[in-house]
Design a protein around this motif. Structure first.
Motif, PDB file in Angstrom:
ATOM      1  N   SER A 243      38.845  37.845  37.565  1.00 21.72           N
ATOM      2  CA  SER A 243      39.241  36.440  37.397  1.00 21.72           C
ATOM      3  C   SER A 243      40.338  36.302  36.348  1.00 21.72           C
ATOM      4  CB  SER A 243      38.025  35.581  37.023  1.00 21.72           C
ATOM      5  OG  SER A 243      37.618  35.811  35.689  1.00 21.72           O
TER       6      SER A 243
ATOM      7  N   HIS B  45      43.970  34.780  37.199  1.00 23.06           N
ATOM      8  CA  HIS B  45      44.488  33.644  36.436  1.00 23.06           C
ATOM      9  C   HIS B  45      45.919  33.914  35.964  1.00 23.06           C
ATOM     10  CE1 HIS B  45      44.577  30.180  33.794  1.00 23.06           C
ATOM     11  NE2 HIS B  45      44.889  30.966  32.773  1.00 23.06           N
TER      12      HIS B  45
ATOM     13  N   LYS C 127      36.969  33.446  29.895  1.00 23.67           N
ATOM     14  CA  LYS C 127      36.514  33.947  31.199  1.00 23.67           C
ATOM     15  C   LYS C 127      35.536  35.120  31.094  1.00 23.67           C
ATOM     16  CE  LYS C 127      40.476  32.333  33.881  1.00 23.67           C
ATOM     17  NZ  LYS C 127      39.629  31.441  34.711  1.00 23.67           N
TER      18      LYS C 127
END
Length: 550
Positions: A434, A438, A540
């Motif tokens: 992730s 991003h 995250k």
């Protein structure tokens, strides 16, 4: 000897990474797991008649059992001879040298490099081709494809082979007029002879006899026997100059990664103020990495490569100059500045030593290196830890300067590429992915944005077009490049076995000698904040600090 065809079921997780297949020991101990991978490899290679295979490893747990399996499978798959390092031990650079010296078909290197060992640790296996270097992606991709559909493997009924006694053992082959030979060799001598042919051992011996104090840390790993032969037997160093030189299946319970975090014992010795020694070095599990320390002074691998390139003609093997240099993309551009001054080519490749092989085989480069503590030259086709240590000692012996003085003189001439790497280990894979997603989502919006003192020039996911064979390697690491030449690189490592390791590489060029003394973390503080802001790593992953900083 009988050949036994054994039915098997495929495993879905046998995709080799940048340095072969690495998994937890318990994974390799699954029924048919190692056999499936080895058979997939042999089926990919199409073994010719009279083929010779080199086999050895770093001595970690499961090494000896795996070697017996590979011997029996090599016999069943057409090899006529297997060369084994005594006790199953072969450092990775020594394996490369043996493959090249004896002109064998290739070799199996059993190692998980700098990863932890022991029954609960990691194991690994990779194949090196006839040039001594790791198999290229076109081979490893085919191996993975075959591993997903394999239905059987071939193995012989050979008894356990004595791999501790130097000599030959012959077996009658499956066909009446054939024989299969297992030859146990003393690869320490082969490698030590090679090092003595490259470096000025007389000058290094005189340095060590002059009161110069050094310490080499083998980290309970494979370079111990090599260090004893080279430093003590051939260079006259005292036994006290070596530490942790007895190979251990679990590396003494430590983490055989030569960096400031895991080589803590050596770091304390070298950063002991006035009591610090003149020179310190460490190598990793399989002997292909190195860390160089001066008195209260750390040399980044990127700087080390640049210094060696700049001083190559001081070493007998390179007295006539070097053809070119190569570095992995995450490695700093310090060596590029040396190449420009020497008017020789420099190449930027993906991470993974196999990418340097084509360049060296074509005579395009002599020295190459990676920021992950790997440096070497065209004498083999692997990283070489002890080679780098001897190179530094040779340079020090000729220049009669300390490690710190050599570095500061280098920065004064070329400027300093301030550099650091932050490793976040064992992040849940989904969270790590992730973070990468991003960053990629900002590729179109980041260029032109201003972050403090820095303006983003461009972002990309590095691709490499091999100038020798024309192959293309995509998705090799995210680069955020700034207008002043500074940069941040984000990359998921392919060498871990648990979760994901996210590495952040930070680099800023500093031409002002008045600032060359600054600690890298201080000099890069603003860039570190920018990296965390762009990546949203803390939000995250929940990780507030790196596992390792180098």
């Amino acid at each position: 000897m009988k050949i036994i065809v054994t039915p098997s079921q495929p495993y879905s997780d046998q995709k080799p990474g940048t340095s072969g297949l690495r998994k937890k020991v318990k994974i390799f101990q699954q029924e048919h797991y190692l056999e499936n991978f080895v058979q997939s490899l042999f089926d990919t290679l199409v073994v010719p008649n009279d083929a010779v295979l080199v086999v050895g490893g770093d001595g970690r747990y499961h090494n000896r059992q795996a070697i017996q399996t590979i011997i029996s499978m090599a016999a069943a798959n057409g090899f006529t001879r297997v060369l084994i390092g005594q006790g199953g031990i072969l450092s990775t650079p020594a394996a490369s040298h043996v493959i090249r010296k004896y002109k064998t078909f290739g070799g199996m290197v059993l190692s998980a490099s700098h990863n932890q060992g022991g029954i609960h640790g990691d194991f690994g296996i990779k194949y090196n081709i006839g040039n001594g270097g790791p198999a290229p992606e076109k081979i490893t991709d085919e191996v993975f494809a075959k591993s997903k559909v394999i239905a059987e493997y071939k193995i012989s009924d050979l008894p356990l082979v004595d791999i501790d006694t130097i000599g030959e053992t012959q077996f009658a082959g499956a066909v009446s007029d054939q024989t299969f030979t297992v030859q146990v060799i003393d690869a320490v001598q082969d490698y030590a002879d090679l090092m003595q042919s490259l470096f000025d051992f007389k000058a290094i011996r005189q340095l060590l006899a002059s009161g110069f104090e050094m310490k080499f840390d083998a980290m309970h790993a494979v370079t111990g026997p090599y260090a004893k032969e080279i430093f003590v037997n051939r260079l006259g160093a005292s036994t006290d100059s070596l530490m942790n030189c007895e190979p251990s299946e679990d590396f003494g319970g430590g983490h055989p990664d030569p960096n400031l975090t895991y080589a803590e014992e050596l770091v304390k010795i070298m950063f002991a103020g006035e009591n610090a020694l003149d020179f310190g070095a460490a190598s990793d599990g399989d002997g292909d990495r190195n860390m160089i320390l001066g008195q209260n002074f750390f040399v980044t691998p990127s700087d080390s490569l640049a210094v060696l390139a700049a001083n190559a003609t001081l070493v007998p093997a390179y007295k006539n100059g070097i053809a070119g240099v190569a570095r992995s993309m995450p490695t700093s551009g310090a060596v590029d500045r040396v190449a420009a001054k020497l008017n020789i080519p420099s190449f930027e490749t993906p991470t993974g030593w196999k990418f340097f092989g084509n360049l060296m085989d074509a005579g395009q480069v002599t020295l190459c290196g990676e920021e992950s503590f790997g440096t070497s030259s065209s004498h083999v086709r692997e990283k070489d830890g002890l080679w780098a240590v001897l190179f530094w000692l040779n340079v020090i012996a000729v220049k009669q300067m300390s490690v710190e003085a050599i570095l500061k003189a280098h920065w004064l001439e070329y400027g300093r590429n301030v550099y650091s790497r932050h490793d976040y280990e064992a992040i849940p894979t989904e969270a790590a992915n992730s973070v990468i997603a991003h960053i990629k989502s900002q590729f179109s919006s980041l260029p032109g944005q201003v972050f403090g003192s820095y303006t983003v020039k461009l972002c990309d996911d590095f691709s490499y077009h091999d100038p020798i064979d024309g192959s293309v390697s995509n998705n090799q690491g995210i680069r955020v490049l700034f207008t002043d030449g500074s940069r941040i690189v984000f990359r998921l490592s392919g060498t871990g076995t648990e979760g994901a390791t996210l590495r952040i590489y930070l680099e800023a060029y500093e031409p002002d000698s008045a600032k060359h003394h600054l600690d890298a973390q201080v000099a890069l503080a603003e860039m570190i904040r920018i990296a965390l802001q762009i990546s949203q790593l803390v939000e995250k992953t929940g990780r507030v600090a790196p596992t390792v900083i180098t």
